[in-house]
Scaffold this motif. Structure first.
Motif, PDB file in Angstrom:
ATOM      1  N   ASN A   2      -3.183  13.840   8.925  1.00 31.82           N
ATOM      2  CA  ASN A   2      -2.827  14.200   7.555  1.00 31.82           C
ATOM      3  C   ASN A   2      -2.650  15.698   7.423  1.00 31.82           C
ATOM      4  O   ASN A   2      -3.397  16.476   7.953  1.00 31.82           O
ATOM      5  CB  ASN A   2      -3.927  13.736   6.596  1.00 31.82           C
ATOM      6  CG  ASN A   2      -3.738  12.289   6.184  1.00 31.82           C
ATOM      7  OD1 ASN A   2      -2.792  11.645   6.605  1.00 31.82           O
ATOM      8  ND2 ASN A   2      -4.632  11.801   5.368  1.00 31.82           N
ATOM      9  N   ASN A   4      -2.872  18.360   4.678  1.00 38.27           N
ATOM     10  CA  ASN A   4      -3.291  18.634   3.308  1.00 38.27           C
ATOM     11  C   ASN A   4      -3.277  20.140   3.072  1.00 38.27           C
ATOM     12  O   ASN A   4      -3.405  20.919   4.003  1.00 38.27           O
ATOM     13  CB  ASN A   4      -4.699  18.068   3.061  1.00 38.27           C
ATOM     14  CG  ASN A   4      -4.749  16.585   3.344  1.00 38.27           C
ATOM     15  OD1 ASN A   4      -3.872  15.840   2.909  1.00 38.27           O
ATOM     16  ND2 ASN A   4      -5.730  16.145   4.106  1.00 38.27           N
ATOM     17  N   ASP A  45       0.719  15.824   2.626  1.00 39.39           N
ATOM     18  CA  ASP A  45       0.231  14.525   2.141  1.00 39.39           C
ATOM     19  C   ASP A  45      -0.457  14.695   0.796  1.00 39.39           C
ATOM     20  O   ASP A  45      -0.054  14.106  -0.181  1.00 39.39           O
ATOM     21  CB  ASP A  45      -0.717  13.907   3.166  1.00 39.39           C
ATOM     22  CG  ASP A  45       0.014  13.494   4.424  1.00 39.39           C
ATOM     23  OD1 ASP A  45       1.031  12.779   4.284  1.00 39.39           O
ATOM     24  OD2 ASP A  45      -0.375  13.908   5.524  1.00 39.39           O
ATOM     25  N   THR A  46      -1.529  15.477   0.785  1.00 40.12           N
ATOM     26  CA  THR A  46      -2.209  15.743  -0.487  1.00 40.12           C
ATOM     27  C   THR A  46      -2.218  17.244  -0.749  1.00 40.12           C
ATOM     28  O   THR A  46      -2.730  18.010   0.061  1.00 40.12           O
ATOM     29  CB  THR A  46      -3.652  15.211  -0.466  1.00 40.12           C
ATOM     30  OG1 THR A  46      -3.609  13.782  -0.268  1.00 40.12           O
ATOM     31  CG2 THR A  46      -4.353  15.487  -1.791  1.00 40.12           C
ATOM     32  N   GLY A  72      10.130  15.504  -2.703  1.00 40.72           N
ATOM     33  CA  GLY A  72       9.730  14.778  -1.499  1.00 40.72           C
ATOM     34  C   GLY A  72       8.849  15.562  -0.533  1.00 40.72           C
ATOM     35  O   GLY A  72       8.491  15.069   0.524  1.00 40.72           O
ATOM     36  N   GLU A  73       8.489  16.786  -0.870  1.00 40.33           N
ATOM     37  CA  GLU A  73       7.659  17.586   0.051  1.00 40.33           C
ATOM     38  C   GLU A  73       6.162  17.274  -0.072  1.00 40.33           C
ATOM     39  O   GLU A  73       5.371  17.706   0.753  1.00 40.33           O
ATOM     40  CB  GLU A  73       7.873  19.090  -0.179  1.00 40.33           C
ATOM     41  CG  GLU A  73       9.292  19.577   0.087  1.00 40.33           C
ATOM     42  CD  GLU A  73       9.696  19.492   1.558  1.00 40.33           C
ATOM     43  OE1 GLU A  73       8.841  19.198   2.416  1.00 40.33           O
ATOM     44  OE2 GLU A  73      10.894  19.700   1.838  1.00 40.33           O
ATOM     45  N   VAL A  74       5.793  16.547  -1.139  1.00 41.89           N
ATOM     46  CA  VAL A  74       4.371  16.266  -1.380  1.00 41.89           C
ATOM     47  C   VAL A  74       4.218  14.787  -1.717  1.00 41.89           C
ATOM     48  O   VAL A  74       4.904  14.260  -2.594  1.00 41.89           O
ATOM     49  CB  VAL A  74       3.847  17.113  -2.574  1.00 41.89           C
ATOM     50  CG1 VAL A  74       2.410  16.740  -2.923  1.00 41.89           C
ATOM     51  CG2 VAL A  74       3.951  18.607  -2.267  1.00 41.89           C
ATOM     52  N   LYS A  75       3.300  14.108  -1.009  1.00 49.08           N
ATOM     53  CA  LYS A  75       3.070  12.682  -1.315  1.00 49.08           C
ATOM     54  C   LYS A  75       2.276  12.517  -2.593  1.00 49.08           C
ATOM     55  O   LYS A  75       2.567  11.668  -3.421  1.00 49.08           O
ATOM     56  CB  LYS A  75       2.325  12.017  -0.155  1.00 49.08           C
ATOM     57  CG  LYS A  75       3.238  11.703   1.003  1.00 49.08           C
ATOM     58  CD  LYS A  75       2.639  10.637   1.901  1.00 49.08           C
ATOM     59  CE  LYS A  75       3.467  10.529   3.170  1.00 49.08           C
ATOM     60  NZ  LYS A  75       2.634  10.468   4.374  1.00 49.08           N
ATOM     61  N   GLN A  76       1.202  13.288  -2.735  1.00 50.51           N
ATOM     62  CA  GLN A  76       0.453  13.261  -3.998  1.00 50.51           C
ATOM     63  C   GLN A  76      -0.142  14.632  -4.267  1.00 50.51           C
ATOM     64  O   GLN A  76      -0.491  15.371  -3.346  1.00 50.51           O
ATOM     65  CB  GLN A  76      -0.656  12.201  -3.983  1.00 50.51           C
ATOM     66  CG  GLN A  76      -1.845  12.563  -3.141  1.00 50.51           C
ATOM     67  CD  GLN A  76      -3.112  11.755  -3.475  1.00 50.51           C
ATOM     68  OE1 GLN A  76      -3.247  11.164  -4.544  1.00 50.51           O
ATOM     69  NE2 GLN A  76      -4.061  11.743  -2.547  1.00 50.51           N
ATOM     70  N   ILE A 102       7.221  14.210  -7.643  1.00 50.15           N
ATOM     71  CA  ILE A 102       5.867  14.344  -7.098  1.00 50.15           C
ATOM     72  C   ILE A 102       4.862  13.772  -8.087  1.00 50.15           C
ATOM     73  O   ILE A 102       4.820  14.169  -9.255  1.00 50.15           O
ATOM     74  CB  ILE A 102       5.546  15.819  -6.790  1.00 50.15           C
ATOM     75  CG1 ILE A 102       6.513  16.351  -5.722  1.00 50.15           C
ATOM     76  CG2 ILE A 102       4.097  15.967  -6.331  1.00 50.15           C
ATOM     77  CD1 ILE A 102       6.485  17.856  -5.535  1.00 50.15           C
ATOM     78  N   THR A 103       4.082  12.822  -7.590  1.00 47.04           N
ATOM     79  CA  THR A 103       3.085  12.163  -8.428  1.00 47.04           C
ATOM     80  C   THR A 103       1.799  12.968  -8.443  1.00 47.04           C
ATOM     81  O   THR A 103       1.318  13.401  -7.398  1.00 47.04           O
ATOM     82  CB  THR A 103       2.771  10.763  -7.853  1.00 47.04           C
ATOM     83  OG1 THR A 103       3.997  10.073  -7.705  1.00 47.04           O
ATOM     84  CG2 THR A 103       1.855   9.980  -8.786  1.00 47.04           C
ATOM     85  N   SER A 105      -2.119  12.755  -9.237  1.00 46.97           N
ATOM     86  CA  SER A 105      -3.190  11.765  -9.394  1.00 46.97           C
ATOM     87  C   SER A 105      -3.793  11.814 -10.797  1.00 46.97           C
ATOM     88  O   SER A 105      -3.927  12.877 -11.393  1.00 46.97           O
ATOM     89  CB  SER A 105      -4.278  12.052  -8.353  1.00 46.97           C
ATOM     90  OG  SER A 105      -5.413  11.265  -8.623  1.00 46.97           O
TER      91      SER A 105
END
Ligand SMILES: Cc1cc2nc3c(=O)[nH]c(=O)nc-3n(C[C@H](O)[C@H](O)[C@H](O)COP(=O)(O)O)c2cc1C
Length: 140
Positions: A2, A4, A45-46, A72-76, A102-103, A105
Protein backbone atom coordinates in the motif's frame (compact mmCIF):
# COMPACT_ATOMS: atom_id res chain seq x y z
CA UNK A 1 2.19 -2.89 -1.01
CA UNK A 2 0.00 0.00 0.00
CA UNK A 3 1.06 3.51 -0.79
CA UNK A 4 -0.23 5.87 1.83
CA UNK A 5 0.54 9.53 2.30
CA UNK A 6 -0.02 12.10 5.03
CA UNK A 7 -0.29 15.76 4.08
CA UNK A 8 -1.31 18.63 6.29
CA UNK A 9 -1.77 22.36 6.48
CA UNK A 10 -1.27 24.15 9.78
CA UNK A 11 -1.89 27.83 10.23
CA UNK A 12 -1.17 28.81 13.82
CA UNK A 13 2.25 29.00 15.42
CA UNK A 14 1.31 26.18 17.75
CA UNK A 15 0.97 23.85 14.81
CA UNK A 16 -1.93 21.83 16.15
CA UNK A 17 -2.61 20.14 12.81
CA UNK A 18 1.12 19.56 12.31
CA UNK A 19 1.29 17.77 15.66
CA UNK A 20 -1.67 15.58 14.75
CA UNK A 21 -0.06 14.85 11.38
CA UNK A 22 3.09 13.64 13.12
CA UNK A 23 1.00 11.23 15.21
CA UNK A 24 -1.02 9.96 12.23
CA UNK A 25 2.08 9.50 10.07
CA UNK A 26 4.02 7.82 12.85
CA UNK A 27 1.24 5.32 13.38
CA UNK A 28 1.32 4.17 9.75
CA UNK A 29 5.07 4.39 9.18
CA UNK A 30 5.04 7.45 6.94
CA UNK A 31 6.44 10.95 7.20
CA UNK A 32 4.07 13.90 7.47
CA UNK A 33 4.30 16.34 4.59
CA UNK A 34 3.50 20.00 4.91
CA UNK A 35 1.61 20.96 1.74
CA UNK A 36 4.10 23.75 1.16
CA UNK A 37 6.76 21.06 0.67
CA UNK A 38 4.78 18.05 -0.51
CA UNK A 39 5.35 16.87 -4.04
CA UNK A 40 2.63 15.76 -6.38
CA UNK A 41 0.10 13.29 -5.04
CA UNK A 42 0.21 10.26 -7.33
CA UNK A 43 -1.02 6.70 -7.04
CA UNK A 44 -1.96 6.87 -3.39
CA UNK A 45 -4.18 4.29 -1.70
CA UNK A 46 -5.08 6.30 1.37
CA UNK A 47 -4.35 10.00 1.52
CA UNK A 48 -4.62 11.37 5.05
CA UNK A 49 -5.38 15.08 4.97
CA UNK A 50 -4.69 17.17 8.05
CA UNK A 51 -6.91 20.22 8.04
CA UNK A 52 -8.50 22.51 10.57
CA UNK A 53 -11.04 25.27 10.08
CA UNK A 54 -10.62 29.03 10.33
CA UNK A 55 -13.83 31.04 10.35
CA UNK A 56 -15.51 27.79 9.35
CA UNK A 57 -13.29 27.11 6.31
CA UNK A 58 -10.08 25.32 5.46
CA UNK A 59 -7.00 27.36 4.60
CA UNK A 60 -7.24 28.57 0.95
CA UNK A 61 -3.74 27.21 0.32
CA UNK A 62 -4.96 23.74 1.19
CA UNK A 63 -7.99 24.17 -1.05
CA UNK A 64 -5.70 25.06 -3.93
CA UNK A 65 -3.45 22.07 -3.23
CA UNK A 66 -6.40 19.68 -3.14
CA UNK A 67 -7.87 21.07 -6.36
CA UNK A 68 -4.58 20.23 -8.05
CA UNK A 69 -4.74 16.50 -7.28
CA UNK A 70 -5.37 14.60 -10.48
CA UNK A 71 -8.43 12.44 -11.00
CA UNK A 72 -7.80 8.83 -10.06
CA UNK A 73 -4.58 9.52 -8.14
CA UNK A 74 -6.14 8.70 -4.75
CA UNK A 75 -8.29 5.68 -3.84
CA UNK A 76 -9.63 7.21 -0.64
CA UNK A 77 -8.99 10.34 1.38
CA UNK A 78 -9.34 10.56 5.14
CA UNK A 79 -9.51 13.86 7.03
CA UNK A 80 -8.14 14.61 10.48
CA UNK A 81 -7.86 17.86 12.36
CA UNK A 82 -8.74 19.94 15.35
CA UNK A 83 -11.07 22.81 16.07
CA UNK A 84 -12.02 25.21 18.79
CA UNK A 85 -15.56 23.97 18.31
CA UNK A 86 -17.02 20.85 16.71
CA UNK A 87 -16.44 21.43 13.04
CA UNK A 88 -14.42 19.02 10.96
CA UNK A 89 -13.05 20.06 7.58
CA UNK A 90 -14.27 16.71 6.21
CA UNK A 91 -17.38 17.91 4.35
CA UNK A 92 -15.69 20.87 2.69
CA UNK A 93 -12.83 18.64 1.55
CA UNK A 94 -15.28 16.04 0.22
CA UNK A 95 -16.87 18.75 -1.94
CA UNK A 96 -13.51 19.91 -3.23
CA UNK A 97 -12.36 16.41 -4.16
CA UNK A 98 -15.64 15.09 -5.58
CA UNK A 99 -15.08 16.61 -9.07
CA UNK A 100 -11.74 14.73 -9.20
CA UNK A 101 -13.53 11.48 -8.48
CA UNK A 102 -11.85 11.14 -5.08
CA UNK A 103 -13.96 9.72 -2.29
CA UNK A 104 -13.52 11.10 1.19
CA UNK A 105 -14.24 8.65 3.97
CA UNK A 106 -17.21 9.37 6.20
CA UNK A 107 -14.87 8.57 9.06
CA UNK A 108 -12.79 11.48 10.24
CA UNK A 109 -10.73 12.38 13.27
CA UNK A 110 -11.49 15.56 15.18
CA UNK A 111 -10.28 16.76 18.54
CA UNK A 112 -10.17 20.07 20.33
CA UNK A 113 -7.45 22.46 19.25
CA UNK A 114 -6.16 25.31 21.38
CA UNK A 115 -7.42 28.69 20.28
CA UNK A 116 -6.85 31.92 22.17
CA UNK A 117 -7.61 31.01 25.76
CA UNK A 118 -9.69 27.93 25.05
CA UNK A 119 -8.64 24.28 24.91
CA UNK A 120 -5.26 24.95 26.43
CA UNK A 121 -2.70 22.29 25.55
CA UNK A 122 -4.91 20.54 23.03
CA UNK A 123 -4.22 18.39 21.16
CA UNK A 124 -2.80 16.75 24.29
CA UNK A 125 -1.13 13.37 24.69
CA UNK A 126 -4.50 11.64 24.84
CA UNK A 127 -5.66 13.33 21.61
CA UNK A 128 -2.44 12.31 19.86
CA UNK A 129 -2.85 8.71 21.02
CA UNK A 130 -6.42 8.71 19.69
CA UNK A 131 -5.23 10.09 16.36
CA UNK A 132 -2.67 7.28 16.15
CA UNK A 133 -5.32 4.67 16.90
CA UNK A 134 -7.63 6.20 14.30
CA UNK A 135 -4.94 6.05 11.61
CA UNK A 136 -4.03 2.46 12.45
CA UNK A 137 -7.66 1.42 12.28
CA UNK A 138 -8.15 3.04 8.87
CA UNK A 139 -5.13 1.30 7.42
CA UNK A 140 -6.21 -1.96 9.05
C1 LIG B 1 -8.17 32.83 12.58
C2 LIG B 1 -8.75 31.61 13.23
C3 LIG B 1 -10.10 31.27 13.02
C4 LIG B 1 -10.66 30.12 13.60
N1 LIG B 1 -11.97 29.81 13.34
C5 LIG B 1 -12.50 28.67 13.87
C6 LIG B 1 -13.84 28.28 13.59
O1 LIG B 1 -14.56 28.93 12.84
N2 LIG B 1 -14.33 27.16 14.18
C7 LIG B 1 -13.56 26.39 15.01
O2 LIG B 1 -14.05 25.39 15.51
N3 LIG B 1 -12.28 26.72 15.27
C8 LIG B 1 -11.73 27.82 14.73
N4 LIG B 1 -10.41 28.16 14.98
C9 LIG B 1 -9.62 27.28 15.82
C10 LIG B 1 -8.67 26.39 15.02
O3 LIG B 1 -9.39 25.54 14.16
C11 LIG B 1 -7.84 25.58 16.00
O4 LIG B 1 -7.10 26.47 16.80
C12 LIG B 1 -6.88 24.60 15.31
O5 LIG B 1 -6.37 23.72 16.29
C13 LIG B 1 -5.74 25.32 14.61
O6 LIG B 1 -4.89 24.38 13.99
P1 LIG B 1 -3.43 24.83 13.49
O7 LIG B 1 -2.62 25.14 14.73
O8 LIG B 1 -2.89 23.65 12.78
O9 LIG B 1 -3.59 26.00 12.59
C14 LIG B 1 -9.85 29.29 14.42
C15 LIG B 1 -8.50 29.64 14.63
C16 LIG B 1 -7.94 30.75 14.04
C17 LIG B 1 -6.49 31.08 14.29
Amino acid sequence: MNMNQVIYCSKTRKGNTRRLAAAVAGAIGERPQDISEAGEVRGVDTLFIGASVYAGKINPKLREFLEGIGAGEVKQAVVFGSAAGEKSARDEIAEILAPNGITVSEKYFLCKGSFLLSNKGRPNADDLAKAEAFASEIIG
